[in-house]
Motif scaffolding. Structure first.
Motif, short mmCIF file in Angstrom:
data_model
loop_
_atom_site.label_atom_id
_atom_site.label_comp_id
_atom_site.label_asym_id
_atom_site.label_seq_id
_atom_site.Cartn_x
_atom_site.Cartn_y
_atom_site.Cartn_z
N ALA A 116 -31.56 36.21 -12.42
CA ALA A 116 -30.74 35.46 -13.37
C ALA A 116 -29.29 35.36 -12.90
O ALA A 116 -28.64 34.32 -13.08
CB ALA A 116 -30.82 36.11 -14.74
N PHE A 147 -37.78 31.66 -12.88
CA PHE A 147 -38.09 32.63 -13.94
C PHE A 147 -39.58 32.70 -14.26
O PHE A 147 -40.00 33.50 -15.10
CB PHE A 147 -37.30 32.29 -15.21
CG PHE A 147 -35.81 32.38 -15.03
CD1 PHE A 147 -35.21 33.59 -14.71
CD2 PHE A 147 -35.02 31.26 -15.17
CE1 PHE A 147 -33.83 33.69 -14.54
CE2 PHE A 147 -33.64 31.34 -15.00
CZ PHE A 147 -33.05 32.55 -14.69
N SER A 196 -35.91 30.25 -23.05
CA SER A 196 -35.35 31.50 -22.52
C SER A 196 -34.22 32.01 -23.41
O SER A 196 -34.10 33.22 -23.66
CB SER A 196 -34.83 31.28 -21.10
OG SER A 196 -35.87 30.90 -20.23
N ALA A 252 -27.42 33.02 -18.13
CA ALA A 252 -27.82 32.04 -17.11
C ALA A 252 -28.42 30.80 -17.74
O ALA A 252 -28.18 29.67 -17.29
CB ALA A 252 -28.81 32.69 -16.14
N SER A 253 -29.20 31.00 -18.79
CA SER A 253 -29.91 29.88 -19.40
C SER A 253 -28.97 28.87 -20.06
O SER A 253 -29.33 27.71 -20.28
CB SER A 253 -30.92 30.39 -20.43
OG SER A 253 -31.90 31.20 -19.81
N LEU A 259 -30.34 36.82 -18.25
CA LEU A 259 -31.18 35.65 -18.51
C LEU A 259 -30.54 34.77 -19.58
O LEU A 259 -30.50 33.54 -19.45
CB LEU A 259 -32.57 36.10 -18.97
CG LEU A 259 -33.53 34.99 -19.43
CD1 LEU A 259 -33.89 34.07 -18.27
CD2 LEU A 259 -34.79 35.60 -20.04
#
Length: 542
Positions: free
Chosen positions: A105, A123, A164, A150-151, A147
């Motif tokens: 991530a 992912f 996510s 990053a999403s 995560l």
């Protein structure tokens, strides 16, 4: 040149609260630090060399990613731009075989932030056959936090990243109270506002107090971050002193006391676009542009009649001193000061840069035309269609002019191509305008209108679709998120303009701070007092 015939602005009840700051930054003398600026500068240069050595010594991809992330968190990455770009391009060109969620991530976020495309398929290794995340990662708080952040660099159509976000948020929220600092605090901040939408300098203040507790912290890096912040703070204080003097003189000369007296907040907005030393000139120019936007906006919204709006706009379209007969008496000094201010910008630029100012003047003229359009709608009680209203009011937010103005003093970044792109108000710039408008409209809806204000986008949506305010507010929120996706997408679609795209993204990011929790922190600026003191008054202690 100043116009003066003893003209006074007609009395009216003040709409906005007085400035919080007054002459504070004009009179303020910063405390004497234990270390001189000369010593701090020399020591800072030594530490930069140390950090360069650390960068060069990193042998693994994970070490490089973590170090780049640390430098960004501490807001000292601007000293190592070339090295970071080279590191990330090499990482992008190499295969990633990690099965660690945090590492995957982190790589995804850093590469996407720098305009390097990474597929969300990375992912998939953490998902079961049915496409849902496997249970194992639900007990990995650092991985989930990475995560989650990053999403938020998702683009249009990336539903897997939307999933996510929901997955990570659910599990982070459930474990937050059971975790220890600094991870618990980092999760709490991100759940409030994810890292990609967070003001960089604000995050740096938080992280400086947390970094010493990180397992792999480096004392040289932390010392550099503190010295760099304090050195830049001294520069920012000098800029604020000069800007406050300029504004005090202008505000008294034009006499438009109905307008918001917010020059310190204008500077804060400029600072969120660029805080680095080399952009001192650009920062001052942009702050002055934002201040003139506010004064013009308040004239159209709060004070001027429709006829006076038309007269002012006609003069602005002419943009010459000979048009002084057009605006009403109480706006003549303002009009002349507006023209002279932009002429002063030209005087500050090198001969080959002076053309940049003409783009900002054109953007100002476009802004004025749209201000007048809103005034016409308001006067005639005309209700445009929702999306027509959003298109006009997004320009009236001032963001398109701000996005042009932020390049005027930026030197080599401000190419003709960049200025034409910004003036065209497409892609990233349009997204920034939409976010500015809609984020502003939420507190405006709660607060109510000024004299000539057109109804907010929330009200237009309620009227056109016959829905409740909750439904309309949800729609506005969805449109904001779509605009954020456009901002992210611009990083990959406008590769040749990437440095400019990043600066415009900074403008968008500042809106999530200024209008957080459906409050207008700029207009009702008492709540910014603590933030401004942390950034510009209180040095970092060692």
């Amino acid at each position: 040149m100043a116009y003066s015939q003893g003209v006074t602005v007609p009395n009216m009840a003040p709409v906005f609260h007085p400035t919080v700051w007054g002459d504070f930054f004009i009179d303020y003398t910063p405390e004497i630090l234990q270390m001189s600026e000369e010593w701090m500068t020399d020591r800072s240069n030594q530490l930069k060399e140390n950090v360069l050595g650390i960068l060069e010594a990193c042998s693994t991809i994970v070490d490089k990613l973590n170090l780049v992330d640390t430098l960004q968190h501490l807001s000292i990455d601007h000293h190592f731009d070339e090295q970071i770009v080279s590191i990330l391009r090499n990482i992008h060109a190499s295969e990633s075989n990690s099965s660690n969620l945090h590492e995957v991530a982190l790589r995804f976020r850093l590469l996407r932030q720098h305009g390097l495309w990474v597929s969300p398929d990375v992912f998939n290794k953490f998902k079961d056959e049915d496409g849902t995340f496997n249970v194992g990662i639900s007990n990995d708080p650092r991985g989930l936090l990475s995560l989650y952040n990053a999403s938020y660099l998702l683009t249009h159509g990336e539903t897997e990243l939307e999933e996510s976000i929901l997955f990570a948020r659910k599990h982070l929220a459930s474990m937050e109270s059971d975790l220890k600092p600094p991870l618990a605090e980092q999760i709490r901040r991100s759940l409030h506002l994810p890292l990609p939408k967070t003001l960089k300098r604000l995050e740096a203040l938080h992280y400086m107090s947390e970094y010493k507790d990180e397992p792999m912290h480096n004392s040289s890096i932390l010392e550099l971050a503190k010295l760099d912040f304090n050195l830049l703070q001294r520069l920012h204080l000098k800029e604020l002193k000069a800007l406050s003097r300029w504004w005090r003189d202008l505000y008294r000369e034009v006499g438009l006391t109905y307008s918001r007296d917010r020059v310190v907040e204008c500077y804060l907005w400029s600072y969120t676009a660029y805080y680095e030393q080399k952009y001192s000139r650009a920062r001052i120019i942009l702050a002055k542009i934002v201040a003139t936007i506010i004064m013009t906006d308040d004239t159209y919204d709060v004070r001027a009649s429709l006829m006076e709006c038309r007269q002012l706009n006609e003069a602005i379209q002419r943009w010459e001193e000979s048009a002084i007969s057009l605006p009403p008496e109480y706006l003549k000094n303002f009009y002349l000061k507006l023209i002279s201010t932009f002429k002063e910008f030209e005087d500050e630029l090198k001969p080959y840069e002076k053309y940049c100012v003409s783009f900002s003047i054109k953007a100002f003229q476009i802004l004025s035309i749209n201000y007048l359009q809103e005034a016409e709608w308001s006067h005639h009680n005309y209700k445009p269609r929702f999306y027509d209203q959003v298109e006009v009011s997004s320009i009236c937010s001032g963001a398109p002019l701000t996005c042009v103005g932020l390049f005027v003093g930026m030197g080599d970044t401000a190419t003709k191509e960049v200025l034409e792109w910004a003036l065209g108000c497409t892609d990233d710039v349009k997204a920034s305008a939409v976010v500015t408008r809609l984020m502003n409209d939420l507190p405006s809806f709660k607060r109510g209108k000024n004299k000539n204000d057109v109804a907010s986008s929330v009200e237009f949506y309620i009227s056109e679709h016959g829905v409740t305010s909750d439904v309309a507010i949800a729609k506005i929120g969805s449109m904001n998120e779509d605009a954020w996706k456009t901002t992210n997408q611009s990083r990959f679609e406008l590769v040749e303009l990437f440095p400019a795209v990043q600066r415009v993204a900074n403008v968008s990011i500042s809106m999530w701070f200024m209008y957080a929790n459906q409050k207008d922190a700029f207009t009702f600026s008492n709540g910014l007092d603590g933030m401004i003191r942390c950034m510009f008054v209180n040095p970092i202690r060692f």
